[in-house]
Structures are given as C-alpha cells and as structure tokens.
Design an enzyme around this catalytic site. Structure first.
Site, PDB file in Angstrom:
ATOM      1  N   TYR A  29       0.818  -1.212   0.000  1.00 47.35           N
ATOM      2  CA  TYR A  29       0.000   0.000   0.000  1.00 47.35           C
ATOM      3  C   TYR A  29       0.851   1.261   0.000  1.00 47.35           C
ATOM      4  O   TYR A  29       0.450   2.287  -0.540  1.00 47.35           O
ATOM      5  CB  TYR A  29      -0.891   0.047   1.255  1.00 47.35           C
ATOM      6  CG  TYR A  29      -2.232  -0.620   1.117  1.00 47.35           C
ATOM      7  CD1 TYR A  29      -2.326  -2.005   0.972  1.00 47.35           C
ATOM      8  CD2 TYR A  29      -3.401   0.117   1.147  1.00 47.35           C
ATOM      9  CE1 TYR A  29      -3.556  -2.622   0.872  1.00 47.35           C
ATOM     10  CE2 TYR A  29      -4.640  -0.493   1.050  1.00 47.35           C
ATOM     11  CZ  TYR A  29      -4.710  -1.862   0.913  1.00 47.35           C
ATOM     12  OH  TYR A  29      -5.937  -2.459   0.811  1.00 47.35           O
ATOM     13  N   ASP A  78     -12.593  -8.886   4.297  1.00 47.29           N
ATOM     14  CA  ASP A  78     -13.821  -8.840   3.481  1.00 47.29           C
ATOM     15  C   ASP A  78     -14.411 -10.244   3.400  1.00 47.29           C
ATOM     16  O   ASP A  78     -15.621 -10.434   3.526  1.00 47.29           O
ATOM     17  CB  ASP A  78     -13.529  -8.336   2.052  1.00 47.29           C
ATOM     18  CG  ASP A  78     -13.782  -6.834   1.902  1.00 47.29           C
ATOM     19  OD1 ASP A  78     -13.596  -6.099   2.891  1.00 47.29           O
ATOM     20  OD2 ASP A  78     -14.156  -6.406   0.795  1.00 47.29           O
ATOM     21  N   ASP A  84      -3.117 -18.156   1.189  1.00 49.01           N
ATOM     22  CA  ASP A  84      -4.058 -18.906   0.333  1.00 49.01           C
ATOM     23  C   ASP A  84      -4.782 -19.975   1.147  1.00 49.01           C
ATOM     24  O   ASP A  84      -5.997 -20.137   1.055  1.00 49.01           O
ATOM     25  CB  ASP A  84      -3.359 -19.486  -0.910  1.00 49.01           C
ATOM     26  CG  ASP A  84      -2.060 -20.223  -0.595  1.00 49.01           C
ATOM     27  OD1 ASP A  84      -1.611 -20.175   0.566  1.00 49.01           O
ATOM     28  OD2 ASP A  84      -1.496 -20.839  -1.522  1.00 49.01           O
ATOM     29  N   ASP A 142      -6.631  -6.846   4.246  1.00 45.20           N
ATOM     30  CA  ASP A 142      -7.720  -6.194   3.514  1.00 45.20           C
ATOM     31  C   ASP A 142      -8.616  -7.259   2.885  1.00 45.20           C
ATOM     32  O   ASP A 142      -9.846  -7.235   3.026  1.00 45.20           O
ATOM     33  CB  ASP A 142      -7.137  -5.273   2.437  1.00 45.20           C
ATOM     34  CG  ASP A 142      -8.224  -4.581   1.630  1.00 45.20           C
ATOM     35  OD1 ASP A 142      -9.193  -4.112   2.242  1.00 45.20           O
ATOM     36  OD2 ASP A 142      -8.101  -4.533   0.386  1.00 45.20           O
ATOM     37  N   LYS A 196       2.945 -15.205   3.293  1.00 45.57           N
ATOM     38  CA  LYS A 196       3.191 -15.999   2.082  1.00 45.57           C
ATOM     39  C   LYS A 196       4.710 -16.214   2.027  1.00 45.57           C
ATOM     40  O   LYS A 196       5.389 -15.835   1.065  1.00 45.57           O
ATOM     41  CB  LYS A 196       2.657 -15.230   0.858  1.00 45.57           C
ATOM     42  CG  LYS A 196       2.709 -15.978  -0.454  1.00 45.57           C
ATOM     43  CD  LYS A 196       1.662 -17.068  -0.604  1.00 45.57           C
ATOM     44  CE  LYS A 196       1.884 -17.852  -1.887  1.00 45.57           C
ATOM     45  NZ  LYS A 196       1.005 -19.024  -1.999  1.00 45.57           N
TER      46      LYS A 196
HETATM   47  C1  IPM Z   1     -10.554  -0.808   3.696  1.00 49.16           C
HETATM   48  C2  IPM Z   1     -10.717  -0.281   2.296  1.00 49.16           C
HETATM   49  C3  IPM Z   1      -9.517   0.575   1.937  1.00 49.16           C
HETATM   50  C4  IPM Z   1      -8.285  -0.312   1.971  1.00 49.16           C
HETATM   51  C5  IPM Z   1      -9.637   1.282   0.578  1.00 49.16           C
HETATM   52  C6  IPM Z   1     -10.886   2.122   0.477  1.00 49.16           C
HETATM   53  C7  IPM Z   1      -8.418   2.112   0.275  1.00 49.16           C
HETATM   54  O1  IPM Z   1     -10.911  -1.322   1.409  1.00 49.16           O
HETATM   55  O2  IPM Z   1     -10.466   0.001   4.642  1.00 49.16           O
HETATM   56  O3  IPM Z   1     -10.497  -2.028   3.881  1.00 49.16           O
HETATM   57  O4  IPM Z   1      -7.939  -0.968   0.990  1.00 49.16           O
HETATM   58  O5  IPM Z   1      -7.636  -0.346   3.018  1.00 49.16           O
HETATM   59 MN    MN Z   2     -11.028  -3.305   2.279  1.00 46.14          MN
END
Ligand code: IPM
Ligand code: MN
Length: 356
Positions: A142, A249, A221, A245, A189
């Site tokens: 990042y 999700d 993975d 990240d 990884k």
């Molecule tokens: C999160 C989001 C952010 C990230 C984006 C919006 C830059 O997906 O906070 O998880 O990737 O960190």
């Molecule tokens: Mn995210």
C-alpha cells in the site's frame, strides 16, 4: 467524562451511517452523564469536490486535535473506471492512516446468533466463531514506491516492511491473544515473498515473550480456504496490510454481512473507528444502508479510546436486542423476514436508540 469526537462521514453511505453512529454516542453521553462535543471534517470525494484535496490540512489537524474519530467511508464510482485519475478519494484515507500512525487495524468478527441465517455459509459451520483480526495498516504494498516504466507499459508497486513495523503489530496481536483464547495465527506468504519471510521471523521472535500463546503460521491462500471451511479454529489472526484487507472482506461473511463489521484503527495518537464496508454508491441516498457497523464502531470507540467498557457493551446489547426483536436491514434480511420488519437506516437506528 469530557471528550471531543470528530465525525468524518466521507462519501456515499458514510454520511447516512455515521449520522446514526453519532446519535448513539449522544444517547450514551446523556444516559451516563458524559459530555461529548462534536466537530466534522471532510475527506475523500467530498473533500476533493470542496477543496481539490482528498485530505485537506484542516481535516488532518482536526483529527490530531480530537480524542477519537468516527469515520464513514471513502470512494466514488467515477474513479473506479478511470485508472488514470491522479487525485483519488482513497488517497485521503491512506494519508490519514499514515499521518495519524494508525498501524493496527482491529477487525472483530463475531456473529450475532440471530444472523446465523444471513450468511451464505452453513449455520453449523458458523455458530460460535469469534475471530479478532489484526491487520497491519501503514506498510506493505500500500505504501511502498509505485510507478510506471518502459513508457508506462510496465507498472510496479513495492511491498516493504521493517522489523520494527512487524514487531509492533505482532506485539499488539499477542497482547490481545493473552486476553482471549491464547491462540494466534500469523498469516503470510513466506514460501514466496521476502517481506513475509521477515514477517515470520519477527513473529517467531516476539512469540518467545508470550510462551502461553499457541502460535501457528499459515499461508494466506490456505487461510482463505480455512476461514470458510472451519472459522471456529481461529482466535486472533495477525497479517500484513494487503492480506488483511482481502481476508477481512471474506471473513465478513462469517458475521453475516459487511454491514455488520466494525473496525478500530489505532496507533500512538487519535484512534479512528469505521465500518469495514465502503461507500456503496449503489444504495447511497436510498436510506436503506445498514448503520450497525457504524454503531458497533462507536462501541469500539467507547471501549478502546475512552475505556468506557460498560457503555460499549450497552451499545452492543442494544444492537443484539434489535436483532432479537426481529428487525433487519435489507442486507441481513432473508426469505423468512416479514416485510414490516425490514427497516431503513434511520428507522433501525431509532430501534437501537430506544433500547439504549
Ligand atoms: C478498507 C478499504 C480501503 C483499503 C480502501 C478504500 C483504500 O478497502 O479500509 O479495507 O484498501 O484499506
Ligand atoms: Mn477493504
């Protein structure tokens, strides 16, 4: 207790959901006799529109001066299909994380029993799952050097970690593991990536300070697979920025919906509390967004930044009560939810407030 809270709604449904989060903080202040004062600041697309800058200095200064930040979301669809845009809403979020030194992102994944049916995963696999993710937030691919070469035909992003950066997030994760099930899974990884090899080396070293914690190392993975196969096997998980990240999700499905997941970003200064969901422009302005992630972020804020445990639990209980009463927003409703129990953002917010 006197505290100054900065509300940073950002973009899309960020506006709608933080409005509910703020009302909940207000209610708590009233109930427990605290004095919370509020200010607002711009970030993301909203800030670009107003100032040309996704994180104006004025916003950053307000963040540094406040006792805690309740954050919404950033993003706008007009940038998603325009890879050439030089100024982007997300830059505001990343700069905020870097400037405030928010290196630890805590993402608790816990399913409210009433939502067992809301996930696409079988209830018997989910029941009892309780995971606390520690996502490193200010390093990795990042924040490394990025750019183009060969007349723009080749692109690169450098992933970089220092020993110090890995050590401090590892220590936070071990400390949390000590207060929970004393199990820590470090995800990397290391079979391929050099930063992951440093990561593993440092986590192994820090582990020596916490002999009571059972440590395992998993590749990212395999972790993606295990989260769905057997989420109950995890207690605390610590991982790098990009892996975290993606995995969180995925893990939001263990909590029923993205709309339920709160997060805390902490470091050495002001903490920032935000839903893990994004700006969701597809439902913006329709009044249907689930505000519970923002409300639960407010609960994390009360607990972590202000040390108000009872108040925090009160908020979580109110959310639980609303779910027990059968109320749902669209994202967590299923075929068995009666139509009159499916509420919009403000209406479900009112149900939460009533129970406080
Ligand atoms: C999160 C989001 C952010 C990230 C984006 C919006 C830059 O997906 O906070 O998880 O990737 O960190
Ligand atoms: Mn995210």
């Amino acid at each position: 207790m006197k505290k100054n809270i900065l509300i940073v709604p950002g973009d899309g449904i960020g506006q709608e959901v933080t409005a509910v989060g703020k009302k909940v903080l207000d209610k708590i202040a009233e109930k427990y006799g605290h004095e919370f004062t509020y200010d607002e600041a711009l970030i993301g697309h909203a800030a670009i529109e107003a100032t040309g800058n996704p994180l104006p200095d004025e916003s950053l200064e307000k963040m540094k001066q406040s006792d805690a930040v309740l954050f919404g979301a950033v993003g706008h669809p007009k940038y998603d299909n325009d890879p050439s845009a030089k100024v982007r809403p997300e830059q505001g979020l990343l700069k905020m994380r870097k400037e405030l030194g928010l290196y630890a992102n805590l993402r608790p994944i816990k399913l409210f029993d009433e939502l067992l049916g809301a996930s696409s995963i079988k209830p018997e696999i989910l029941k009892g799952a309780d995971i606390l993710f520690f996502r490193e937030l200010t390093g990795d691919i990042y924040f490394g050097e990025k750019g183009r070469k060969d007349n723009g035909d080749t692109a690169f992003d450098i992933a970089q970690y220092s020993r110090f950066e890995v050590e401090r997030i590892a220590r936070k994760a071990f400390e949390a593991a000590m207060t929970r099930g004393k199990k820590l899974c470090s995800v990397d990884k290391a079979n391929v990536i050099e930063t992951s090899r440093l990561w593993r080396e440092v986590v192994q070293q820090v582990a020596k300070e916490y002999p009571e914690v059972t440590v395992e190392h998993q590749f990212v993975d395999a972790t993606a697979m295990l989260l769905i196969k057997d989420p109950k096997r995890f207690d605390v998980v610590v991982t790098a920025n990009l892996f975290g990240d993606i995995l969180t999700d995925e893990a939001s499905q263990i909590a029923g919906s993205m709309g339920m997941l709160a997060s805390a970003s902490i470091g050495d200064g002001t903490g920032v509390y935000e839903p893990i969901h994004g700006s969701a422009h597809d439902i913006t302005g329709k009044g249907v967004a689930n505000p519970m992630a923002s409300v639960l972020s407010a609960a994390l804020l009360l607990d972590i930044s202000f040390g108000l445990k009872q108040e925090s639990e009160d908020v979580i209980n109110a959310v639980d009560q609303v779910l027990k009463a059968g109320f749902r927003t669209g994202d967590i409703a299923d075929s068995s939810t009666p139509k009159d129990k499916i509420l919009g953002t403000d209406a479900i917010g009112e149900e939460i407030l009533k129970r406080l």
